[in-house]
Design a protein around this motif. Sequence first.
Motif, mmCIF file in Angstrom:
data_model
loop_
_atom_site.group_PDB
_atom_site.id
_atom_site.type_symbol
_atom_site.label_atom_id
_atom_site.label_comp_id
_atom_site.label_asym_id
_atom_site.label_seq_id
_atom_site.Cartn_x
_atom_site.Cartn_y
_atom_site.Cartn_z
ATOM 1 N N CYS A 141 0.847 -1.174 -0.024
ATOM 2 C CA CYS A 141 -0.007 -0.067 0.076
ATOM 3 C C CYS A 141 0.838 1.306 -0.045
ATOM 4 O O CYS A 141 1.826 1.402 0.701
ATOM 5 N N ARG A 158 -2.669 3.867 -3.453
ATOM 6 C CA ARG A 158 -2.389 2.817 -4.740
ATOM 7 C C ARG A 158 -2.135 1.478 -4.087
ATOM 8 O O ARG A 158 -1.275 1.620 -2.905
ATOM 9 N N SER A 198 0.139 -1.972 -4.948
ATOM 10 C CA SER A 198 0.955 -2.765 -6.057
ATOM 11 C C SER A 198 1.148 -3.916 -5.662
ATOM 12 O O SER A 198 1.331 -4.363 -4.398
ATOM 13 N N VAL A 235 -9.795 -11.641 -12.717
ATOM 14 C CA VAL A 235 -9.498 -10.421 -13.257
ATOM 15 C C VAL A 235 -7.881 -10.169 -14.019
ATOM 16 O O VAL A 235 -7.144 -11.090 -13.396
ATOM 17 N N TRP A 269 -5.028 -7.619 -15.377
ATOM 18 C CA TRP A 269 -4.453 -6.299 -14.973
ATOM 19 C C TRP A 269 -3.395 -6.034 -15.767
ATOM 20 O O TRP A 269 -2.527 -7.108 -15.904
ATOM 21 N N ALA A 282 1.720 -4.898 -10.828
ATOM 22 C CA ALA A 282 0.541 -4.442 -11.445
ATOM 23 C C ALA A 282 0.044 -3.560 -10.380
ATOM 24 O O ALA A 282 0.192 -3.701 -9.007
ATOM 25 N N ILE A 283 -0.390 -2.366 -10.583
ATOM 26 C CA ILE A 283 -0.861 -1.136 -9.839
ATOM 27 C C ILE A 283 -2.270 -0.985 -9.995
ATOM 28 O O ILE A 283 -2.938 -0.848 -11.136
ATOM 29 N N ARG A 284 -3.132 -0.929 -8.628
ATOM 30 C CA ARG A 284 -4.436 -0.705 -8.990
ATOM 31 C C ARG A 284 -4.921 0.495 -7.855
ATOM 32 O O ARG A 284 -4.098 0.628 -6.953
ATOM 33 N N ALA A 285 -5.835 1.193 -7.975
ATOM 34 C CA ALA A 285 -6.508 2.057 -7.091
ATOM 35 C C ALA A 285 -7.125 1.141 -5.728
ATOM 36 O O ALA A 285 -7.298 -0.182 -5.944
ATOM 37 N N ASP A 306 -10.441 -0.380 -5.768
ATOM 38 C CA ASP A 306 -10.631 -1.303 -6.678
ATOM 39 C C ASP A 306 -11.405 -2.576 -6.195
ATOM 40 O O ASP A 306 -11.018 -3.212 -5.102
ATOM 41 N N ALA A 361 -11.913 -5.471 -7.194
ATOM 42 C CA ALA A 361 -11.230 -6.770 -7.194
ATOM 43 C C ALA A 361 -10.285 -7.148 -6.172
ATOM 44 O O ALA A 361 -10.106 -8.377 -5.742
ATOM 45 N N LEU A 362 -9.789 -6.106 -5.370
ATOM 46 C CA LEU A 362 -8.965 -6.352 -4.086
ATOM 47 C C LEU A 362 -9.893 -7.018 -3.259
ATOM 48 O O LEU A 362 -9.257 -7.804 -2.447
#
Length: 179
Positions: free
Chosen positions: A89, A95, A97, A117, A119, A133-136, A139, A141-142
Amino acid sequence: MRFILPPAVPATAFLLLAACVGAPERHAPSPTPAPRPAPAPQPAPPPPAPAEWQDRDTTAGDWRYQVDGAGSVALFGADAQSSLFVIRCDKATRRISLLRSGIAQPAMTLRTSYGAVSWPASAVAGTVPATQAIRAANDAALDQIAYSRGRFAVEVQGLPTLILPAWAEVGRVVEDCRA
């Protein structure tokens, strides 16, 4: 005048003719073939890997949770120095990672009991090369990863699939980033 042979003469002649036949040829006995050693027993082939990721054994290792200056991190592997998968985090950017050790294709697929999913991912150079892969942090899916039924899978083409337990450390890092 007729000449008559005594009855013993034809029998004698027959015996004399039989004596003219030579003794049967004797061949040298053929050598007995050496016994072949029995082939070494082959180990039984391992059972085929289950086709479905949910049926496979989890990857060996444990999750560890840590807090650092930038946020928090969950590391999965045999020990903290040789992590196979990392969820980090970054509180400043909110974000998450996801890092898989090893560099491969530019996509990371995560499979959960909710579905899959995929990404976009990129190579990360460092002491241990990785695919990231980086996500907000928001998201959805987390959440699916954190609440997957017992496990989730991480696939990066060209690298072995990781089957990871869905332990509390995963959800904790996601929640740290949302707070």
